[in-house]
Design an enzyme around this catalytic site. Structure first.
Site, mmCIF file in Angstrom:
data_model
loop_
_atom_site.group_PDB
_atom_site.id
_atom_site.type_symbol
_atom_site.label_atom_id
_atom_site.label_comp_id
_atom_site.label_asym_id
_atom_site.label_seq_id
_atom_site.Cartn_x
_atom_site.Cartn_y
_atom_site.Cartn_z
ATOM 1 C CG HIS A 1 -0.605 -0.150 2.047
ATOM 2 N ND1 HIS A 1 -0.472 1.205 1.847
ATOM 3 C CD2 HIS A 1 -1.706 -0.301 2.816
ATOM 4 C CE1 HIS A 1 -1.464 1.839 2.460
ATOM 5 N NE2 HIS A 1 -2.220 0.947 3.061
ATOM 6 N N GLY B 1 -7.183 0.675 7.976
ATOM 7 C CA GLY B 1 -8.180 -0.387 7.859
ATOM 8 C C GLY B 1 -9.188 -0.075 6.762
ATOM 9 N N GLY B 2 -8.771 0.773 5.817
ATOM 10 C CA GLY B 2 -9.597 1.027 4.642
ATOM 11 C C GLY B 2 -10.927 1.682 4.958
ATOM 12 C CB SER C 1 -3.425 2.811 5.630
ATOM 13 O OG SER C 1 -4.084 2.236 4.535
ATOM 14 C CB ALA C 2 -8.112 4.276 5.847
ATOM 15 C CG ASP D 1 1.641 1.655 -0.634
ATOM 16 O OD1 ASP D 1 0.680 1.205 -1.297
ATOM 17 O OD2 ASP D 1 1.500 2.407 0.346
#
Ligand SMILES: *[C@@H]1O[C@H](CO)[C@@H](O)[C@H](O)[C@H]1NC(C)=O
Ligand SMILES: *[C@@H]1O[C@H](CO)[C@@H](O)[C@H](O)[C@H]1NC(C)=O
Ligand SMILES: *[C@@H]1O[C@H](CO)[C@@H](O)[C@H](O)[C@H]1NC(C)=O
Ligand SMILES: *[C@@H]1O[C@H](CO)[C@@H](O)[C@H](O)[C@H]1NC(C)=O
Length: 363
Positions: free
Chosen positions: A337, A122-123, A201-202, A307
């Site tokens: 991604h 979620g960045g 991801s994050a 990605d």
């Protein structure tokens, strides 16, 4: 296990997933209102993420993604039970613990399950361990790889910039350490000597940095012993643009403008993307990997060449190989991604890779 980078050509399914990869994770359950008008016009990252930057340096998150409650009643006909446990009330941090129901049968044989500590994506600025897609991902993972999964609710930026998410990750590891006696699922079913830090991801970035910290204080985490890191499409960056970032500049799933905004909102104020939180090649980052080698941890990095972040992920695998770490890179052709959060079949494939990785370690 021999170090390798396997770039595996996935089956026809991969072609289909590209065709359907229309919108980003956050817009999953909503009509996509942010189509860019042309291929070359820059994508407005605020619109794409449905956020507004407030004058007091907080953001307003315009979309509330669906949350699901845990379900721990042993009589429910579900394969994986889950429950939430508070870590630190003053920070509103907690964990969601997932237990495969089958483990309940193992009490007599005392077979313990690997422990996977999971950090969601979620960045650094959006979403939660209670978000439906992550809840479901952890349920299915606990079931498929037969592990106790602890999904960590960490604080989000820009209200809480890095390294606060890393601090929360470490607080969660210490909570797990001292919960060996107090928390019944961990006490009874989790194998404290076989723990993996994992994230997508994050969350993969958080798992990486928590891993560096945990490796530097491994003795203080005992009896919790980390065996390895599992980084699924980890979010890294840097000032210089990579070839894959350039090639996928206006990617639908993760346009570069969105990645840059996420870094801008999450990095400490006043630093650029060549800070070691963002760029693992920067500063003291590479040196810190020495602890991981000395401890003999094994690392899995998965990704795909659809990605924009793929070049950085491969760069990290190469760095680890150069530093003589035991690392496996598993990269697919195509995809995008966040695909494992969107497509259950892809997630299942990722669980298979993880399961192989974990069993090759114990072999
Ligand atoms: C910051 O501003 C937003 C929007 O105006 C407001 O909702 C929020 O309460 C403010 N937060 C703080 C900590 O002042
Ligand atoms: C909870 O977090 C606060 C703020 O960081 C910290 O001062 C406190 O020691 C933490 N509480 C526990 C029980 O760890
Ligand atoms: C596991 O326990 C459940 C009841 O909790 C029982 O229905 C099931 O048959 C058991 N499975 C095995 C393999 O023993
Ligand atoms: C974020 O962007 C603003 C405006 O461009 C800039 O002043 C600031 O230094 C950036 N901060 C970070 C951490 O990148």
């Amino acid at each position: 296990m021999s170090p390798m980078i396997s770039i595996s050509r996935s089956n026809f399914f991969c072609g289909l997933t590209i065709a359907f990869s229309l919108c980003f994770l956050y817009t999953l359950n909503y009509p996509n209102t942010t189509q860019s008008s042309s291929k070359n016009s820059p994508i407005d990252p605020y619109k794409k993420l449905h956020i507004i930057l407030n004058p007091n340096a907080t953001i307003t998150r315009l979309i509330q993604t669906p949350h699901v409650p845990p379900s721990s009643h042993p009589n429910l006909p579900i394969p994986v039970l889950s429950k939430d446990v508070t870590i630190n009330q003053s920070k509103n941090t907690w964990v969601r613990v997932f237990l495969p129901r089958n483990a309940l049968n193992h009490t007599s044989s005392r077979r313990r399950l690997p422990l996977v500590v999971f950090f969601h994506g979620g960045g650094f600025i959006l979403l939660s361990a209670a978000t439906r897609i992550f809840h479901q991902f952890c349920v299915n993972m606990a079931n498929d790889i037969e592990a106790v999964v602890v999904s960590v609710e960490y604080r989000l930026a820009p209200e809480n910039r890095l390294p606060e998410a890393y601090d929360d990750a470490m607080e969660a590891l210490h909570w797990i350490r001292i919960s060996q006696q107090e928390e019944d699922w961990l006490a009874r079913y989790a194998d404290y000597s076989n723990c993996f830090l994992m994230g997508s991801s994050a969350g993969g970035n958080i798992a990486y940095h928590a891993g560096l910290r945990a490796a530097a204080e491994a003795d203080h985490l005992l009896p919790l012993k980390i065996a390895g890191l599992i980084l699924v499409q980890p979010f890294f960056g840097g000032v210089r643009m990579t070839a894959s970032e350039l090639r996928l500049l206006n990617d639908r799933a993760l346009p570069l403008s969105v990645a840059y905004l996420m870094w801008n909102l999450s990095l400490p104020v006043g630093v650029d993307r060549d800070h070691e939180y963002c760029n693992p090649m920067a500063g003291n980052g590479p040196k810190q990997l020495d602890n991981i080698r000395q401890l003999g941890w094994q690392v899995l990095v998965t990704g795909c060449d659809g990605d924009p972040l793929v070049d950085r992920q491969i760069e990290v695998v190469r760095l680890m190989l150069e530093k003589d770490l035991q690392v496996v890179g598993s990269f697919d052709v195509g995809d995008y991604h966040g695909i494992q959060d969107r497509e259950p079949l892809k997630a299942k494939q990722v669980y298979g890779v993880i399961k192989n990785f974990m069993s090759s370690m114990s072999a």
